[in-house]
Design a protein around this motif. Structure first.
Motif, PDB file in Angstrom:
ATOM      1  N   VAL A 101       0.841  -1.200   0.000  1.00 24.79           N
ATOM      2  CA  VAL A 101       0.000   0.000   0.000  1.00 24.79           C
ATOM      3  C   VAL A 101       0.875   1.250   0.000  1.00 24.79           C
ATOM      4  CG1 VAL A 101      -1.673   1.332   1.351  1.00 24.79           C
ATOM      5  CG2 VAL A 101      -1.955  -1.138   1.108  1.00 24.79           C
ATOM      6  N   ALA A 102       1.930   1.247   0.806  1.00 27.98           N
ATOM      7  CA  ALA A 102       2.848   2.390   0.841  1.00 27.98           C
ATOM      8  C   ALA A 102       3.515   2.589  -0.512  1.00 27.98           C
ATOM      9  CB  ALA A 102       3.898   2.177   1.933  1.00 27.98           C
ATOM     10  N   GLU A 103       3.931   1.508  -1.162  1.00 26.39           N
ATOM     11  CA  GLU A 103       4.559   1.604  -2.481  1.00 26.39           C
ATOM     12  C   GLU A 103       3.571   2.142  -3.512  1.00 26.39           C
ATOM     13  OE1 GLU A 103       6.991   1.593  -5.706  1.00 26.39           O
ATOM     14  OE2 GLU A 103       7.646   1.297  -3.630  1.00 26.39           O
ATOM     15  N   ALA A 104       2.329   1.659  -3.465  1.00 25.31           N
ATOM     16  CA  ALA A 104       1.308   2.167  -4.384  1.00 25.31           C
ATOM     17  C   ALA A 104       1.082   3.658  -4.172  1.00 25.31           C
ATOM     18  CB  ALA A 104       0.001   1.401  -4.192  1.00 25.31           C
ATOM     19  N   ALA A 105       1.104   4.092  -2.913  1.00 22.85           N
ATOM     20  CA  ALA A 105       0.949   5.521  -2.622  1.00 22.85           C
ATOM     21  C   ALA A 105       2.131   6.311  -3.160  1.00 22.85           C
ATOM     22  CB  ALA A 105       0.825   5.723  -1.113  1.00 22.85           C
ATOM     23  N   PHE A 106       3.345   5.781  -2.995  1.00 22.16           N
ATOM     24  CA  PHE A 106       4.541   6.458  -3.506  1.00 22.16           C
ATOM     25  C   PHE A 106       4.456   6.613  -5.025  1.00 22.16           C
ATOM     26  CE2 PHE A 106       8.941   6.490  -5.042  1.00 22.16           C
ATOM     27  CZ  PHE A 106       9.469   7.530  -4.287  1.00 22.16           C
ATOM     28  N   GLN A 107       3.960   5.595  -5.709  1.00 26.80           N
ATOM     29  CA  GLN A 107       3.803   5.669  -7.156  1.00 26.80           C
ATOM     30  C   GLN A 107       2.770   6.711  -7.566  1.00 26.80           C
ATOM     31  OE1 GLN A 107       3.051   1.743  -8.752  1.00 26.80           O
ATOM     32  NE2 GLN A 107       4.884   0.862  -7.809  1.00 26.80           N
ATOM     33  N   ARG A 108       1.907   7.098  -6.635  1.00 28.69           N
ATOM     34  CA  ARG A 108       0.873   8.101  -6.900  1.00 28.69           C
ATOM     35  C   ARG A 108       1.233   9.465  -6.337  1.00 28.69           C
ATOM     36  NH1 ARG A 108      -1.040   3.205  -6.915  1.00 28.69           N
ATOM     37  NH2 ARG A 108      -2.903   2.620  -8.097  1.00 28.69           N
ATOM     38  N   GLY A 109       2.461   9.639  -5.903  1.00 33.14           N
ATOM     39  CA  GLY A 109       2.917  10.961  -5.483  1.00 33.14           C
ATOM     40  C   GLY A 109       3.121  11.165  -4.004  1.00 33.14           C
ATOM     41  N   ALA A 110       2.946  10.132  -3.189  1.00 32.35           N
ATOM     42  CA  ALA A 110       3.188  10.272  -1.749  1.00 32.35           C
ATOM     43  C   ALA A 110       4.679  10.452  -1.489  1.00 32.35           C
ATOM     44  CB  ALA A 110       2.668   9.056  -0.996  1.00 32.35           C
ATOM     45  N   GLY A 111       4.988  10.912  -0.290  1.00 33.56           N
ATOM     46  CA  GLY A 111       6.370  11.086   0.101  1.00 33.56           C
ATOM     47  C   GLY A 111       7.011   9.769   0.498  1.00 33.56           C
ATOM     48  N   ALA A 166       1.306  11.794  16.454  1.00 32.48           N
ATOM     49  CA  ALA A 166       2.638  11.704  17.056  1.00 32.48           C
ATOM     50  C   ALA A 166       3.724  11.466  16.016  1.00 32.48           C
ATOM     51  CB  ALA A 166       2.664  10.578  18.089  1.00 32.48           C
ATOM     52  N   ALA A 167       3.361  10.881  14.863  1.00 33.17           N
ATOM     53  CA  ALA A 167       4.330  10.575  13.810  1.00 33.17           C
ATOM     54  C   ALA A 167       3.709  10.908  12.459  1.00 33.17           C
ATOM     55  CB  ALA A 167       4.733   9.104  13.872  1.00 33.17           C
ATOM     56  N   PRO A 168       3.574  12.205  12.139  1.00 31.53           N
ATOM     57  CA  PRO A 168       2.871  12.606  10.919  1.00 31.53           C
ATOM     58  C   PRO A 168       3.574  12.098   9.653  1.00 31.53           C
ATOM     59  CG  PRO A 168       3.184  14.469  12.404  1.00 31.53           C
ATOM     60  CD  PRO A 168       4.036  13.362  12.922  1.00 31.53           C
ATOM     61  N   ALA A 169       2.762  11.703   8.676  1.00 28.71           N
ATOM     62  CA  ALA A 169       3.248  11.275   7.363  1.00 28.71           C
ATOM     63  C   ALA A 169       2.047  11.255   6.434  1.00 28.71           C
ATOM     64  CB  ALA A 169       3.895   9.894   7.442  1.00 28.71           C
ATOM     65  N   ASP A 170       2.282  11.012   5.146  1.00 21.69           N
ATOM     66  CA  ASP A 170       1.168  10.860   4.233  1.00 21.69           C
ATOM     67  C   ASP A 170       0.356   9.629   4.612  1.00 21.69           C
ATOM     68  OD1 ASP A 170       1.959  13.094   2.826  1.00 21.69           O
ATOM     69  OD2 ASP A 170       3.048  11.970   1.298  1.00 21.69           O
ATOM     70  N   LEU A 171      -0.943   9.656   4.315  1.00 24.16           N
ATOM     71  CA  LEU A 171      -1.858   8.575   4.664  1.00 24.16           C
ATOM     72  C   LEU A 171      -2.341   7.896   3.392  1.00 24.16           C
ATOM     73  CD1 LEU A 171      -4.058  10.512   7.257  1.00 24.16           C
ATOM     74  CD2 LEU A 171      -1.859   9.369   7.629  1.00 24.16           C
ATOM     75  N   ALA A 185      -9.247  14.659  11.224  1.00 27.21           N
ATOM     76  CA  ALA A 185      -8.293  15.616  11.793  1.00 27.21           C
ATOM     77  C   ALA A 185      -6.839  15.189  11.633  1.00 27.21           C
ATOM     78  CB  ALA A 185      -8.606  15.815  13.281  1.00 27.21           C
ATOM     79  N   ALA A 186      -6.595  14.015  11.076  1.00 25.32           N
ATOM     80  CA  ALA A 186      -5.221  13.527  10.958  1.00 25.32           C
ATOM     81  C   ALA A 186      -4.441  14.362   9.956  1.00 25.32           C
ATOM     82  CB  ALA A 186      -5.214  12.066  10.536  1.00 25.32           C
ATOM     83  N   PRO A 187      -3.187  14.704  10.263  1.00 26.00           N
ATOM     84  CA  PRO A 187      -2.365  15.463   9.315  1.00 26.00           C
ATOM     85  C   PRO A 187      -1.895  14.575   8.164  1.00 26.00           C
ATOM     86  CG  PRO A 187      -1.059  14.837  11.211  1.00 26.00           C
ATOM     87  CD  PRO A 187      -2.467  14.395  11.515  1.00 26.00           C
ATOM     88  N   GLY A 188      -1.424  15.206   7.087  1.00 28.14           N
ATOM     89  CA  GLY A 188      -0.840  14.458   5.979  1.00 28.14           C
ATOM     90  C   GLY A 188      -1.750  14.394   4.768  1.00 28.14           C
ATOM     91  N   ARG A 189      -1.119  14.239   3.590  1.00 28.13           N
ATOM     92  CA  ARG A 189      -1.878  14.045   2.357  1.00 28.13           C
ATOM     93  C   ARG A 189      -2.579  12.688   2.389  1.00 28.13           C
ATOM     94  NH1 ARG A 189       2.532  14.838  -2.204  1.00 28.13           N
ATOM     95  NH2 ARG A 189       3.790  13.822  -0.579  1.00 28.13           N
ATOM     96  N   ARG A 190      -3.691  12.579   1.653  1.00 28.91           N
ATOM     97  CA  ARG A 190      -4.487  11.368   1.656  1.00 28.91           C
ATOM     98  C   ARG A 190      -4.526  10.744   0.265  1.00 28.91           C
ATOM     99  NH1 ARG A 190      -5.923  14.019   6.019  1.00 28.91           N
ATOM    100  NH2 ARG A 190      -7.238  13.052   7.618  1.00 28.91           N
ATOM    101  N   LEU A 191      -4.209   9.442   0.197  1.00 28.62           N
ATOM    102  CA  LEU A 191      -4.239   8.706  -1.063  1.00 28.62           C
ATOM    103  C   LEU A 191      -5.023   7.416  -0.834  1.00 28.62           C
ATOM    104  CD1 LEU A 191      -1.051   9.994  -0.749  1.00 28.62           C
ATOM    105  CD2 LEU A 191      -1.170   9.414  -3.169  1.00 28.62           C
ATOM    106  N   ALA A 192      -6.341   7.567  -0.741  1.00 25.36           N
ATOM    107  CA  ALA A 192      -7.203   6.430  -0.401  1.00 25.36           C
ATOM    108  C   ALA A 192      -7.187   5.360  -1.482  1.00 25.36           C
ATOM    109  CB  ALA A 192      -8.633   6.916  -0.165  1.00 25.36           C
ATOM    110  N   ALA A 193      -6.885   5.745  -2.741  1.00 28.40           N
ATOM    111  CA  ALA A 193      -6.922   4.790  -3.839  1.00 28.40           C
ATOM    112  C   ALA A 193      -5.700   3.884  -3.893  1.00 28.40           C
ATOM    113  CB  ALA A 193      -7.058   5.531  -5.164  1.00 28.40           C
ATOM    114  N   ALA A 194      -4.742   4.077  -3.006  1.00 28.83           N
ATOM    115  CA  ALA A 194      -3.543   3.238  -2.994  1.00 28.83           C
ATOM    116  C   ALA A 194      -3.877   1.852  -2.467  1.00 28.83           C
ATOM    117  CB  ALA A 194      -2.454   3.885  -2.142  1.00 28.83           C
ATOM    118  N   LEU A 195      -3.746   0.846  -3.308  1.00 27.64           N
ATOM    119  CA  LEU A 195      -4.054  -0.535  -2.978  1.00 27.64           C
ATOM    120  C   LEU A 195      -2.799  -1.393  -3.169  1.00 27.64           C
ATOM    121  CD1 LEU A 195      -7.434  -0.826  -4.916  1.00 27.64           C
ATOM    122  CD2 LEU A 195      -7.179  -0.635  -2.440  1.00 27.64           C
TER     123      LEU A 195
END
Length: 248
Positions: A101-111, A166-171, A185-195
């Motif tokens: 999921v993290a890799e899919a998010a990275f491919q879609r522009g996550a940090g 406590a540990a902000p990052a992209d979601l 209320a959670a900080p960070g960019r959101r990439l719900a489509a990351a599968l």
């Protein structure tokens, strides 16, 4: 020397994801999963191999998403991959579904730091923080705040919100849509489509194989995280009462 030919699969979610990988060449397939995973998985593998013009014997390794996720799906992915690896006498690679999921998010522009989230049902979320340390290689962040678990865990939405704060990052991941209000209320960019899709699995499998990150097929196990598959009637009633109280 030619690049290894890899099969990667994940059935931890409602979608069955497959990938065949050789170097930069990737073929992927996504099919309805869930309870159908066990019946569809082997025919889907056969169809994808036929599309690539490969045989099972030409595979150099098999990779599977070990979870967390749906219990039935995890068992299907593990048992089929284990059987293929043992039958073909090939290495087996266990991939973390949340890392996919993290890799899919990275491919879609996550940090390079991502919280990966999957809906765990029963009002809970599977989640883990990840840090990209190289192409297709994800590990736990080394600078997590005290009290934030680096491993994949089962969270209530309130507990996960505290951990993310406590540990902000992209979601990333479908757990975002399933618990949108609780995590608003959670900080960070959101990439719900990351599968944990075929493209992400391909990158992880290629990197893991290059590192020699193999396991003995006989020792393959799913990563369940949760040790209960359903709530009792009393637990469901208490959960409804808690939800009603928090909404009041």
């Amino acid at each position: 020397m030619s690049s290894p030919r890899l099969l990667a699969l994940d059935t931890a979610t409602e979608t069955l994801h497959l990938a065949l990988v050789q170097g930069d060449q990737v073929l992927t397939r996504a099919l309805p999963g869930g309870a159908q995973s066990s019946a569809l998985l082997l025919p889907a593998v056969a169809e994808l191999l036929a599309q690539a013009g490969w045989t099972l014997a030409q595979l150099d390794a098999v990779a599977f998403g070990r979870g967390p996720g749906a219990f039935t799906g995890l068992r299907s992915a593990c048992s089929v991959s284990q059987g293929l690896a043992l039958g073909l006498d090939r290495p087996l690679i266990a991939l973390d579904t949340l890392a996919a999921v993290a890799e899919a998010a990275f491919q879609r522009g996550a940090g390079a730091q991502v919280w990966a989230l999957l809906d765990a049902r029963m009002g809970e979320i599977y989640a883990a923080p990840w840090r990209r340390i190289g192409p297709g290689h994800w590990a736990a962040p080394d600078d997590l705040a005290a009290g934030v678990d680096p491993a994949p865990c089962l969270y209530t939405p309130a507990a996960l919100l505290r951990a993310i704060e406590a540990a902000p990052a992209d979601l990333a991941g479908p757990g975002l849509d399933a618990h949108a209000d609780a995590l608003a209320a959670a900080p960070g960019r959101r990439l719900a489509a990351a599968l944990p899709d075929g493209a992400a699995l391909a990158v992880l499998a290629r990197a893991a194989h290059a590192r020699g990150a193999w396991i003995d097929p006989a020792l393959a196990l799913p990563l369940y995280v949760r040790d209960k598959v359903a709530q009792t009637t009393v637990e469901r009633g208490l959960a409804r009462q808690a939800a009603a109280s928090s909404a009041a």
